[in-house]
Enzyme design. Structure first.
Site, mmCIF file in Angstrom:
data_model
loop_
_atom_site.group_PDB
_atom_site.id
_atom_site.type_symbol
_atom_site.label_atom_id
_atom_site.label_comp_id
_atom_site.label_asym_id
_atom_site.label_seq_id
_atom_site.Cartn_x
_atom_site.Cartn_y
_atom_site.Cartn_z
ATOM 1 N N HIS A 1 0.846 -1.188 0.000
ATOM 2 C CA HIS A 1 0.000 0.000 0.000
ATOM 3 C C HIS A 1 0.884 1.242 0.000
ATOM 4 C CE1 HIS A 1 -4.259 -1.422 1.272
ATOM 5 N NE2 HIS A 1 -3.690 -2.245 0.412
ATOM 6 N N TYR B 1 -10.165 5.522 6.272
ATOM 7 C CA TYR B 1 -10.480 5.991 7.619
ATOM 8 C C TYR B 1 -11.556 7.063 7.469
ATOM 9 C CZ TYR B 1 -6.178 3.703 9.235
ATOM 10 O OH TYR B 1 -5.204 2.785 9.535
ATOM 11 N N PRO C 1 -6.267 1.293 18.075
ATOM 12 C CA PRO C 1 -5.950 0.709 16.771
ATOM 13 C C PRO C 1 -5.911 1.719 15.634
ATOM 14 C CG PRO C 1 -8.194 0.156 17.430
ATOM 15 C CD PRO C 1 -7.553 0.812 18.612
ATOM 16 N N LYS D 1 -0.652 0.894 15.044
ATOM 17 C CA LYS D 1 0.654 0.956 15.699
ATOM 18 C C LYS D 1 0.923 -0.183 16.673
ATOM 19 C CE LYS D 1 1.730 3.701 13.279
ATOM 20 N NZ LYS D 1 2.819 3.489 12.359
ATOM 21 N N TYR E 1 2.743 7.061 9.955
ATOM 22 C CA TYR E 1 1.973 5.872 9.561
ATOM 23 C C TYR E 1 2.895 4.777 9.037
ATOM 24 C CZ TYR E 1 -2.159 3.351 7.885
ATOM 25 O OH TYR E 1 -3.151 2.392 7.706
#
Length: 389
Positions: free
Chosen positions: A72, A200, A292, A296, A384
């Protein structure tokens, strides 16, 4: 029985540490309270930072991961009917991969079996003794009989509810915690992912996440009340609510189906300091928990493993104890940065029961800043994908 390192906990962090140590000729026995099948049945996250991917390769357990993972190069964020992507490759030249934590654990167990390393399952009543001396030992019950393992060091990789953290005296241990006033209701379904990136979603009805494990296995979440129970949510009710929280064009493409797993997870931020007491070292959830949001949890555990692995190899191979002496300080420095990112992302995307109209305007402004400001996107991408070890 004697070994150099006892690893308490047979999850991915304990197994990864054991595999890395084995490759350096350092003996380790893994103790796991549950059965192997139970551990492999646990559904967990699937986003791996570049640091964890590199550790898997160094441990010699990356062959299946490299073949089956999804790379990704970014992630997507939605608010109302807006959807925008944060392109990691463009911003910082790195990416993440999607490969389920269950598969990571399976690969590590297979590697452990292949080299004949000792893993003791159904080890009940584990107790860590004399960790503040030069001669620690661990006892456990197996088949109604007590066993003892003498060792040089103990690695506590046994999670939030394990014995390792509780072994550190209250007079030494300091804990920091924030409990969020909501949970995540998640389902696993044998359906194709709705999007080629994770989504998200911030909406007036609450947070949602669209994730995946493979091309026909999807993982979806919605923010829910802590008082909710998974069995109170029918599959149809879940799908209907998820659609309401996504942009219309995404919701229209969503393929629904029966859930094969459904559960609710509370959200908390938690850190215990220090992560070392004598010859006991904490790794992963034994020392810290993150929400979550931002994926991480496993990745922060992997950074602990990296620090401890190098500290132990330095001690055994180079007679150098500096890595052991600085382990807690190094690990915690990175842990708190991961805590910050997860905390900030959780606050950015969720609805809180006490939010005022002003708070909601500020949240919207933060999301729009992330949408249109490349500097903000770069900070998000760096965190991220994973900060350096």
């Amino acid at each position: 029985m004697r070994t150099q390192v006892v690893i308490v906990g047979g999850g991915p962090s304990g197994l990864l540490l054991g595999q890395l140590l084995h490759l350096k000729g350092i003996e380790a026995i893994v103790l796991e309270r549950k059965t192997r099948d139970y551990v492999l049945a646990r559904i967990r996250a699937g986003i791996l930072e570049t640091g964890l991917v590199d550790l898997m390769r160094e441990a010699g357990v990356s062959e299946r991961m490299d073949k089956e993972c999804f790379v990704h190069s970014g992630t997507s964020i939605s608010y109302e009917n807006e959807l925008f992507s944060i392109n990691f490759e463009k911003l910082i030249g790195r990416n993440v991969i999607v490969y389920g934590q269950t598969e990571v654990t399976r690969d590590l167990y297979d590697a452990r079996d292949a080299v004949g390393a000792q893993t003791i399952f159904e080890a009940d009543g584990v107790s860590i003794h004399d960790a503040d001396t030069d001669a620690p030992y661990v006892t456990y019950l197996k088949d109604s009989k007590e066993h003892r393992i003498d060792c040089d060091f103990v690695a506590g990789c046994d999670g939030f509810h394990g014995v390792s953290r509780q072994t550190i005296p209250d007079t030494v241990r300091k804990e920091y915690e924030k409990v969020f006033p909501f949970g995540w209701l998640g389902i696993l379904s044998e359906t194709p992912p709705v999007h080629d990136e994770l989504i998200y979603a911030n909406s007036t009805r609450g947070f949602a996440l669209c994730s995946m494990r493979n091309e026909n296995l999807s993982r979806y979440y919605i923010q829910c009340d802590l008082s909710d129970k998974a069995e109170d949510w029918s599959d149809d009710a879940f799908w209907d609510e998820l659609k309401r929280r996504l942009p219309e064009d995404i919701a229209e493409k969503l393929v629904t189906g029966p859930s094969i797993e459904k559960s609710i997870a509370p959200l908390r931020s938690f850190v215990s300091e220090p992560m070392r007491w004598g010859r006991l070292f904490l790794c992963g959830d034994a020392a810290h928990i993150v929400p979550p949001t931002g994926a991480k949890g496993l990745n922060t555990a992997a950074s602990d493993v990296q620090y401890l692995y190098h500290a132990l190899t330095g001690f055994y191979l180079d007679k150098d104890s500096r890595g052991l002496d600085t382990y807690s300080e190094k690990a915690l420095a990175r842990v708190w940065k991961a805590e910050r990112f997860s905390w900030a992302t959780t606050n950015l995307l969720h609805r809180f029961p006490d939010q005022s109209e002003f708070d909601l305007k500020m949240q919207r402004a933060e999301i729009e800043s992330l949408h249109f400001n490349e500097t903000a996107q770069k900070w998000f991408a760096e965190n991220y994908v994973g900060l350096p070890y």
